[in-house]
Design a protein around this motif. Structure first.
Motif, short mmCIF file in Angstrom:
data_model
loop_
_atom_site.label_atom_id
_atom_site.label_comp_id
_atom_site.label_asym_id
_atom_site.label_seq_id
_atom_site.Cartn_x
_atom_site.Cartn_y
_atom_site.Cartn_z
N PRO A 268 -16.51 -41.77 1.29
CA PRO A 268 -17.48 -42.13 2.34
C PRO A 268 -16.81 -42.96 3.44
N ASP A 269 -17.18 -42.66 4.68
CA ASP A 269 -16.52 -43.29 5.83
C ASP A 269 -16.53 -44.81 5.77
N ASN B 260 -12.31 -42.73 10.03
CA ASN B 260 -13.45 -43.40 9.40
C ASN B 260 -14.51 -43.88 10.41
N ARG B 261 -14.52 -43.30 11.59
CA ARG B 261 -15.51 -43.64 12.61
C ARG B 261 -16.29 -42.37 12.98
N LYS C 108 -11.10 -52.52 11.51
CA LYS C 108 -11.32 -51.87 10.21
C LYS C 108 -11.16 -50.35 10.27
N SER C 109 -10.26 -49.90 11.11
CA SER C 109 -10.04 -48.46 11.21
C SER C 109 -8.93 -48.01 10.26
N VAL C 110 -9.03 -46.73 9.91
CA VAL C 110 -8.01 -46.03 9.13
C VAL C 110 -7.58 -44.87 10.00
N LEU D 162 -9.15 -39.40 -0.38
CA LEU D 162 -9.47 -40.48 0.54
C LEU D 162 -9.77 -39.93 1.93
N VAL D 163 -8.94 -39.06 2.45
CA VAL D 163 -9.09 -38.56 3.82
C VAL D 163 -10.36 -37.74 4.00
#
Length: 190
Positions: A164-165, A45-46, A26-28, A159-160
Motif C-alpha cells: 500500500p502506498d 508512493n504518491r 517521505k517519498s520513495v 514493495l514496488v
C-alpha cells in the motif's frame, strides 16, 4: 566539490525524515537511470489525485478491452515533465522502441504503445504509471545523499507494485532493518 558517482540505477531512494522539499517528504523513488550525467527516477508512493488510468486511456482515445486485467495505479512521479507518462513494469514486457531495461526485474516504458497494450490486456503482468519524474543534474544526487537527504536500498516487486502506498516509505526502511521511529534526521561525521 568532487563526488564519487555511485551507480544508483535500479535502486530505491528513501527520503530522510527531515527532507526540506515538500514534494519529496517521505517519498520513495525508483531510480530508472543514474550516471555521471545525472539521474532520473519515479516517485512510487504518491498516488495522482483526481485521475484514473482508465480515464487517462479515454482522454487519449485508447481502447479498453473488457479482457484487460486491473489497470495500473497512477502516481505523481515527480516535478519534471508532469504531462508525460512513464510506465514502470515487470520484465515480462518489452516495447521494440522505448523500453529501458533497468535490471533483470524492472523495465520502464514511456510510449503510447505500452498504454495501448495495457488497454488491450496485453501489457506487462505488473505495472504502475507516473505522470512526471524526478531528475538530478551531474553530482546533484550524490551531494544530496552526502548531506543525509536520502537512503538507498534494493527494491523488490512486492514493495514496488503491491505494498500500500501509505506504507512504502516505512516498509522500505524496514527492509533495511531501520525502525522509522528511531531514524535520526541528523548526520554524524567521524
Amino acid at each position: 566539490m568532487t563526488t564519487t558517482v555511485t551507480k544508483l540505477t535500479g535502486k530505491l531512494l528513501i527520503a530522510m525524515p527531515d527532507m526540506s522539499d515538500p514534494r519529496f517528504a517521505k517519498s520513495v523513488i525508483f531510480m530508472c537511470d543514474h550516471s555521471a550525467e545525472g539521474g532520473m527516477g519515479l516517485v512510487i508512493n504518491r498516488p495522482k489525485q483526481g485521475v484514473s488510468f482508465s480515464a487517462l486511456l479515454e482522454q487519449l482515445e485508447i481502447a479498453q478491452s473488457i479482457n484487460a486485467g486491473p489497470f495500473p495505479r497512477l502516481y505523481d512521479g515527480g516535478p519534471v515533465e508532469q504531462q508525460r507518462g512513464f510506465v514502470l513494469h515487470s520484465s515480462d514486457y518489452r516495447c521494440k522502441d522505448g523500453t529501458l531495461e533497468v535490471d533483470e526485474s524492472f523495465r520502464m516504458t514511456a510510449t503510447l504503445k505500452v498504454l495501448e497494450d495495457i488497454g488491450r490486456g496485453e501489457g506487462p503482468k505488473t505495472a504502475l504509471m507516473t505522470l512526471g519524474y524526478a531528475g538530478w543534474g551531474p553530482g546533484q544526487l550524490e551531494f544530496e545523499i552526502s548531506r543525509n537527504g536520502w537512503l538507498t536500498c534494493d527494491p523488490n516487486e512486492e514493495l514496488v507494485f503491491h505494498t500500500p502506498d501509505d506504507q512504502k516509505w516505512s516498509a522500505s526502511l524496514k527492509m533495511m532493518g531501520i525502525d522509522p521511529l528511531l531514524l535520526s534526521a541528523t548526520a554524524g561525521r567521524a
